[in-house]
Write an enzyme that holds these catalytic residues in place. Structure first.
Site, mmCIF file in Angstrom:
data_model
loop_
_atom_site.group_PDB
_atom_site.id
_atom_site.type_symbol
_atom_site.label_atom_id
_atom_site.label_comp_id
_atom_site.label_asym_id
_atom_site.label_seq_id
_atom_site.Cartn_x
_atom_site.Cartn_y
_atom_site.Cartn_z
ATOM 1 N N ASN A 152 1.038 -0.577 0.002
ATOM 2 C CA ASN A 152 0.035 -0.009 0.205
ATOM 3 C C ASN A 152 1.006 1.272 0.054
ATOM 4 O O ASN A 152 1.797 1.397 0.239
ATOM 5 C CB ASN A 152 -0.701 0.214 0.941
ATOM 6 C CG ASN A 152 -2.357 1.791 1.150
ATOM 7 O OD1 ASN A 152 -3.123 1.699 0.207
ATOM 8 N ND2 ASN A 152 -2.303 2.002 2.710
ATOM 9 N N HIS A 189 0.693 5.283 1.550
ATOM 10 C CA HIS A 189 0.436 5.680 2.304
ATOM 11 C C HIS A 189 0.483 7.506 2.547
ATOM 12 O O HIS A 189 2.119 7.535 3.337
ATOM 13 C CB HIS A 189 -0.075 5.337 4.197
ATOM 14 C CG HIS A 189 -0.749 6.029 4.749
ATOM 15 N ND1 HIS A 189 -2.201 6.357 4.683
ATOM 16 C CD2 HIS A 189 -0.322 6.968 5.411
ATOM 17 C CE1 HIS A 189 -2.257 7.524 6.006
ATOM 18 N NE2 HIS A 189 -1.168 7.758 5.958
ATOM 19 N N SER A 199 4.910 6.686 2.406
ATOM 20 C CA SER A 199 5.574 5.591 2.207
ATOM 21 C C SER A 199 4.724 4.237 1.677
ATOM 22 O O SER A 199 3.796 5.034 1.944
ATOM 23 C CB SER A 199 4.617 5.282 4.711
ATOM 24 O OG SER A 199 5.359 5.906 5.237
ATOM 25 N N ASP A 208 -3.077 1.165 7.464
ATOM 26 C CA ASP A 208 -1.724 1.642 7.431
ATOM 27 C C ASP A 208 -0.753 1.208 8.706
ATOM 28 O O ASP A 208 -0.221 2.498 8.997
ATOM 29 C CB ASP A 208 -2.178 3.495 7.199
ATOM 30 C CG ASP A 208 -3.183 3.676 6.527
ATOM 31 O OD1 ASP A 208 -3.446 3.483 5.601
ATOM 32 O OD2 ASP A 208 -3.788 4.898 6.624
HETATM 33 C C1 GAR Z 1 -2.500 9.013 -2.819
HETATM 34 O O1 GAR Z 1 -2.257 9.638 -2.003
HETATM 35 C C2 GAR Z 1 -2.003 7.546 -1.610
HETATM 36 O O2 GAR Z 1 -0.838 8.092 -1.202
HETATM 37 C C3 GAR Z 1 -3.395 7.892 -1.445
HETATM 38 O O3 GAR Z 1 -4.804 7.625 -2.463
HETATM 39 C C4 GAR Z 1 -3.950 8.929 -3.226
HETATM 40 C C5 GAR Z 1 -4.417 8.574 -4.862
HETATM 41 O O4 GAR Z 1 -3.949 8.806 -6.116
HETATM 42 N N1 GAR Z 1 -3.658 6.319 -1.103
HETATM 43 C C6 GAR Z 1 -4.001 6.900 0.499
HETATM 44 O O5 GAR Z 1 -4.646 7.898 1.390
HETATM 45 C C7 GAR Z 1 -4.432 5.282 1.407
HETATM 46 N N2 GAR Z 1 -4.824 5.309 2.595
HETATM 47 P P1 GAR Z 1 -4.177 7.852 -7.088
HETATM 48 O O6 GAR Z 1 -5.326 7.679 -7.714
HETATM 49 O O7 GAR Z 1 -3.924 9.566 -8.490
HETATM 50 O O8 GAR Z 1 -3.054 7.533 -7.028
#
Ligand code: GAR
Length: 225
Positions: free
Chosen positions: A116, A118, A145, A154
């Site tokens: 994942n 985060h 991370s 997470d």
């Molecule tokens: C990213 O910023 C990722 O880090 C976050 O969602 C976004 C997805 O962006 N993930 C989380 O918050 C998970 N807890 P994307 O759809 O443009 O890849």
């Protein structure tokens, strides 16, 4: 480290998304440039109509929408999700902005083979609104991370982190853009390490090339690179 490119088959990957899919795009781009020993077998979204699905379709990657609202409960959704994922026999499952809490049964099924990303320097700011929380707390640094997924939200063993400075007039928007730039560097890196069999987990510790990493994983500091 000997190059295994000719002897190793590409790692079969299924990517789960809920939104724009910019991290998916980073993986697709590096796969196309032959930088990653991976093949993205399928992309699955729990949200219909999101741009990440279009990104996959543009590259002829099979897509599936499993709308969680169509399922009675979390357990039945996760069961259907696992069935769809497993039909592609992936070696690795990549959560790329997949905004769902997963059941322990689902997580256990993919132990050691689900990553994942985060947007925080874990263990700080698990959960939502990480950029706002870092700004509210007047932190000097923030970041992102990549970790193995465990039953703790997470919370699994960290593979890699990128540190991003918080600048004086930063807003959620400006900060999240800088964090995302780093996301698109470190996620392909971590996925490639896994694909090349360079990562292992021993209890709570991640090993890279057989060497244990710190609890915060391999660190990249965007202030100095
Ligand atoms: C990213 O910023 C990722 O880090 C976050 O969602 C976004 C997805 O962006 N993930 C989380 O918050 C998970 N807890 P994307 O759809 O443009 O890849």
């Amino acid at each position: 480290m000997p190059t295994l490119e000719h002897s190793q088959a590409p790692c079969r990957i299924v990517v789960l998304i809920s939104g724009s899919g910019s991290n998916l795009q980073a993986l697709i781009d590096e796969q196309l440039e032959n930088k990653l020993l991976i093949n993205i077998e399928a992309v699955i979204s729990n949200q219909p109509g999101v741009y990440g699905l279009t990104r996959a379709q543009k590259h002829n990657i099979p897509t599936h929408v499993l709308a969680h609202k169509d399922y009675l409960d979390r357990a039945s959704f996760d069961k259907a999700l696992a069935n769809t994922i497993d039909s592609y026999q992936p070696t690795l499952v990549v959560l790329a902005g997949f905004m769902r809490i997963l059941t322990p049964e689902f997580v256990r099924h993919y132990t050691g083979r689900m990553l994942n990303i985060h947007p925080s320097l874990l263990p700080k700011y698990q959960g939502l609104h990480t950029h706002q929380r870092a700004l509210d707390n007047q932190d000097d640094i923030h970041g992102v991370s990549v970790h193995f997924v465990t039953e703790e939200l997470d919370g699994g063993p960290i593979v890699i982190q990128a540190i991003v400075p918080i600048l004086q007039n930063d807003t959620v928007d400006s900060l999240s853009k800088r964090v995302q730039t780093q996301e698109h560097i470190i996620y392909p890196m971590a996925v490639n390490w896994f694909a090349r069999e360079r990562l292992a987990i021993q209890e709570d510790t991640v090993l890279l090339d057989g060497e244990p990493l710190d609890k915060t994983g391999h660190q990249i500091d965007s202030r100095t690179t």
